[in-house]
Write a protein that holds these residues in place. Structure first.
Motif, PDB file in Angstrom:
ATOM      1  N   ASN A   7       0.847  -1.186   0.000  1.00  0.00           N
ATOM      2  CA  ASN A   7       0.000   0.000   0.000  1.00  0.00           C
ATOM      3  C   ASN A   7       0.880   1.232   0.000  1.00  0.00           C
ATOM      4  O   ASN A   7       1.978   1.217   0.548  1.00  0.00           O
ATOM      5  CB  ASN A   7      -0.930   0.006   1.216  1.00  0.00           C
ATOM      6  CG  ASN A   7      -1.998  -1.053   1.114  1.00  0.00           C
ATOM      7  OD1 ASN A   7      -1.825  -2.175   1.564  1.00  0.00           O
ATOM      8  ND2 ASN A   7      -3.096  -0.705   0.482  1.00  0.00           N
ATOM      9  N   TYR A   8       0.398   2.285  -0.594  1.00  0.00           N
ATOM     10  CA  TYR A   8       1.211   3.490  -0.684  1.00  0.00           C
ATOM     11  C   TYR A   8       0.416   4.716  -0.275  1.00  0.00           C
ATOM     12  O   TYR A   8      -0.820   4.714  -0.280  1.00  0.00           O
ATOM     13  CB  TYR A   8       1.769   3.664  -2.101  1.00  0.00           C
ATOM     14  CG  TYR A   8       0.723   3.949  -3.152  1.00  0.00           C
ATOM     15  CD1 TYR A   8       0.096   2.916  -3.836  1.00  0.00           C
ATOM     16  CD2 TYR A   8       0.348   5.265  -3.455  1.00  0.00           C
ATOM     17  CE1 TYR A   8      -0.865   3.173  -4.788  1.00  0.00           C
ATOM     18  CE2 TYR A   8      -0.617   5.531  -4.403  1.00  0.00           C
ATOM     19  CZ  TYR A   8      -1.220   4.474  -5.069  1.00  0.00           C
ATOM     20  OH  TYR A   8      -2.184   4.743  -6.015  1.00  0.00           O
ATOM     21  N   SER A   9       1.166   5.765   0.033  1.00  0.00           N
ATOM     22  CA  SER A   9       0.574   7.055   0.349  1.00  0.00           C
ATOM     23  C   SER A   9       1.315   8.095  -0.467  1.00  0.00           C
ATOM     24  O   SER A   9       2.535   8.239  -0.332  1.00  0.00           O
ATOM     25  CB  SER A   9       0.720   7.345   1.849  1.00  0.00           C
ATOM     26  OG  SER A   9       0.301   8.656   2.145  1.00  0.00           O
ATOM     27  N   TYR A  10       0.584   8.768  -1.330  1.00  0.00           N
ATOM     28  CA  TYR A  10       1.198   9.792  -2.185  1.00  0.00           C
ATOM     29  C   TYR A  10       0.096  10.647  -2.769  1.00  0.00           C
ATOM     30  O   TYR A  10      -0.917  10.130  -3.249  1.00  0.00           O
ATOM     31  CB  TYR A  10       2.014   9.140  -3.303  1.00  0.00           C
ATOM     32  CG  TYR A  10       2.762  10.128  -4.161  1.00  0.00           C
ATOM     33  CD1 TYR A  10       2.424  10.321  -5.495  1.00  0.00           C
ATOM     34  CD2 TYR A  10       3.799  10.882  -3.623  1.00  0.00           C
ATOM     35  CE1 TYR A  10       3.104  11.231  -6.274  1.00  0.00           C
ATOM     36  CE2 TYR A  10       4.483  11.805  -4.404  1.00  0.00           C
ATOM     37  CZ  TYR A  10       4.132  11.973  -5.730  1.00  0.00           C
ATOM     38  OH  TYR A  10       4.811  12.878  -6.487  1.00  0.00           O
ATOM     39  N   SER A  11       0.294  11.949  -2.775  1.00  0.00           N
ATOM     40  CA  SER A  11      -0.780  12.848  -3.175  1.00  0.00           C
ATOM     41  C   SER A  11      -0.925  12.983  -4.683  1.00  0.00           C
ATOM     42  O   SER A  11      -1.978  13.357  -5.168  1.00  0.00           O
ATOM     43  CB  SER A  11      -0.557  14.226  -2.556  1.00  0.00           C
ATOM     44  OG  SER A  11       0.710  14.726  -2.939  1.00  0.00           O
ATOM     45  N   GLY A  12       0.128  12.681  -5.441  1.00  0.00           N
ATOM     46  CA  GLY A  12       0.065  12.833  -6.891  1.00  0.00           C
ATOM     47  C   GLY A  12      -0.136  11.506  -7.589  1.00  0.00           C
ATOM     48  O   GLY A  12      -0.779  10.595  -7.058  1.00  0.00           O
TER      49      GLY A  12
ATOM     50  N   PRO B  65       1.732   8.385  -8.712  1.00  0.00           N
ATOM     51  CA  PRO B  65       3.027   7.725  -8.512  1.00  0.00           C
ATOM     52  C   PRO B  65       3.337   6.713  -9.601  1.00  0.00           C
ATOM     53  O   PRO B  65       2.457   6.240 -10.308  1.00  0.00           O
ATOM     54  CB  PRO B  65       2.829   7.020  -7.177  1.00  0.00           C
ATOM     55  CG  PRO B  65       1.382   6.631  -7.201  1.00  0.00           C
ATOM     56  CD  PRO B  65       0.663   7.744  -7.926  1.00  0.00           C
ATOM     57  N   GLU B  66       4.608   6.391  -9.694  1.00  0.00           N
ATOM     58  CA  GLU B  66       5.048   5.218 -10.434  1.00  0.00           C
ATOM     59  C   GLU B  66       5.360   4.158  -9.386  1.00  0.00           C
ATOM     60  O   GLU B  66       6.066   4.428  -8.416  1.00  0.00           O
ATOM     61  CB  GLU B  66       6.326   5.523 -11.230  1.00  0.00           C
ATOM     62  CG  GLU B  66       6.138   6.518 -12.337  1.00  0.00           C
ATOM     63  CD  GLU B  66       5.865   5.836 -13.674  1.00  0.00           C
ATOM     64  OE1 GLU B  66       5.742   6.580 -14.665  1.00  0.00           O
ATOM     65  OE2 GLU B  66       5.786   4.600 -13.720  1.00  0.00           O
ATOM     66  N   LEU B  67       4.837   2.956  -9.580  1.00  0.00           N
ATOM     67  CA  LEU B  67       5.054   1.875  -8.619  1.00  0.00           C
ATOM     68  C   LEU B  67       5.878   0.767  -9.240  1.00  0.00           C
ATOM     69  O   LEU B  67       5.746   0.458 -10.442  1.00  0.00           O
ATOM     70  CB  LEU B  67       3.705   1.296  -8.157  1.00  0.00           C
ATOM     71  CG  LEU B  67       2.972   1.952  -6.979  1.00  0.00           C
ATOM     72  CD1 LEU B  67       3.810   1.917  -5.713  1.00  0.00           C
ATOM     73  CD2 LEU B  67       2.568   3.381  -7.305  1.00  0.00           C
ATOM     74  N   PHE B  68       6.722   0.160  -8.413  1.00  0.00           N
ATOM     75  CA  PHE B  68       7.636  -0.883  -8.856  1.00  0.00           C
ATOM     76  C   PHE B  68       7.657  -2.026  -7.838  1.00  0.00           C
ATOM     77  O   PHE B  68       7.404  -1.821  -6.649  1.00  0.00           O
ATOM     78  CB  PHE B  68       9.078  -0.347  -8.954  1.00  0.00           C
ATOM     79  CG  PHE B  68       9.228   0.863  -9.819  1.00  0.00           C
ATOM     80  CD1 PHE B  68       8.969   2.127  -9.336  1.00  0.00           C
ATOM     81  CD2 PHE B  68       9.652   0.734 -11.135  1.00  0.00           C
ATOM     82  CE1 PHE B  68       9.105   3.249 -10.141  1.00  0.00           C
ATOM     83  CE2 PHE B  68       9.803   1.845 -11.945  1.00  0.00           C
ATOM     84  CZ  PHE B  68       9.529   3.101 -11.444  1.00  0.00           C
TER      85      PHE B  68
END
Lengths: 115, 114
Positions: A24-29, A31-34
């Protein structure tokens, strides 16, 4: 601030069973995930990036923006899949001209495939 | 392996000693990165470079400095090593143009500070 969470430190499954490693991620824009994999004492290797939507070594991952997740899945685990798996995020550069300001990694999940 | 090498691969040093780790690439890529890997923390960015003589701090930059005098080399210096800097250090470079945020990693340097 951007953050990546991998809730499982250790995941043990039997050979032939399905595997799901959570991220799980937290980012306002946007993102690119890897996903990166590290076999015992070796360098990190890129496994997947969400934008390419490839399937590598039978693994797939789908970006779910609603749930802010990027879980890694494989339908039938193999013994050679035993390794450390890291989920990582690249945010938008703060510099003019773009580029990459570095990856934010989760703490990793140690996957063990039992025979 | 994307043409990235690190030296030394292993080093044992004493507290208070200066240490320099070297990352060398043969890909002529613009971006280079230093991370440290610790159990329970994953990888954390120390410093990165977006060109010759252009560097910036990462998440855990205290106690570290970097230099990049030419495209192919990125040096990480511990001015006065402490036991908390015992870690595995990985260098990375960015991907080809069009994929700048995909990173490729070196083999790592295992540093022990006694």
């Amino acid at each position: 601030a951007q953050r990546v969470t991998q809730p499982e430190k250790l995941l043990s499954v039997f050979k032939g069973a399905p595997v799901e490693l959570k991220c799980n991620y937290s980012y306002s824009g946007s993102p690119e995930l890897f996903w990166y994999v590290q076999y015992s004492r070796q360098r990190l290797q890129l496994l997947l990036r969400h934008i390419s939507r490839e399937s590598i070594k039978g693994f797939t991952a789908d970006l779910n923006k609603g749930e802010t997740s990027f879980h890694l899945k494989k339908p039938f685990a193999q013994e050679e899949d035993s390794a450390m798996y890291y989920c990582a995020l690249s945010g938008q550069s703060t510099r003019l001209g773009g580029g990459a300001d570095g990856l934010t990694f989760g703490k990793g999940t140690h996957l063990i495939i039992q025979p | 392996d994307a043409g990235i090498t690190q030296s030394p691969r292993h080093k044992v040093t004493e507290t208070g000693t200066p240490v320099t780790l070297r990352c060398h690439q043969t890909e002529n890529h613009r971006y280079m990165y230093w991370y440290r890997q610790d159990p329970g923390h994953g990888l954390r960015l120390i410093h990165y470079s977006y060109g010759v003589k252009d560097t910036d701090k990462g998440e855990v930059s205290d106690g570290y400095s970097v230099s990049r005098s030419k495209t192919e080399d990125f040096l990480l210096t511990l001015e006065s090593a402490t036991s908390s800097q015992t870690s595995v250090y990985f260098c990375a470079i960015d991907g080809a143009s069009g994929t700048p945020d995909t990173q490729y990693f070196g083999p790592g340097t295992r540093l022990t500070v006694l």
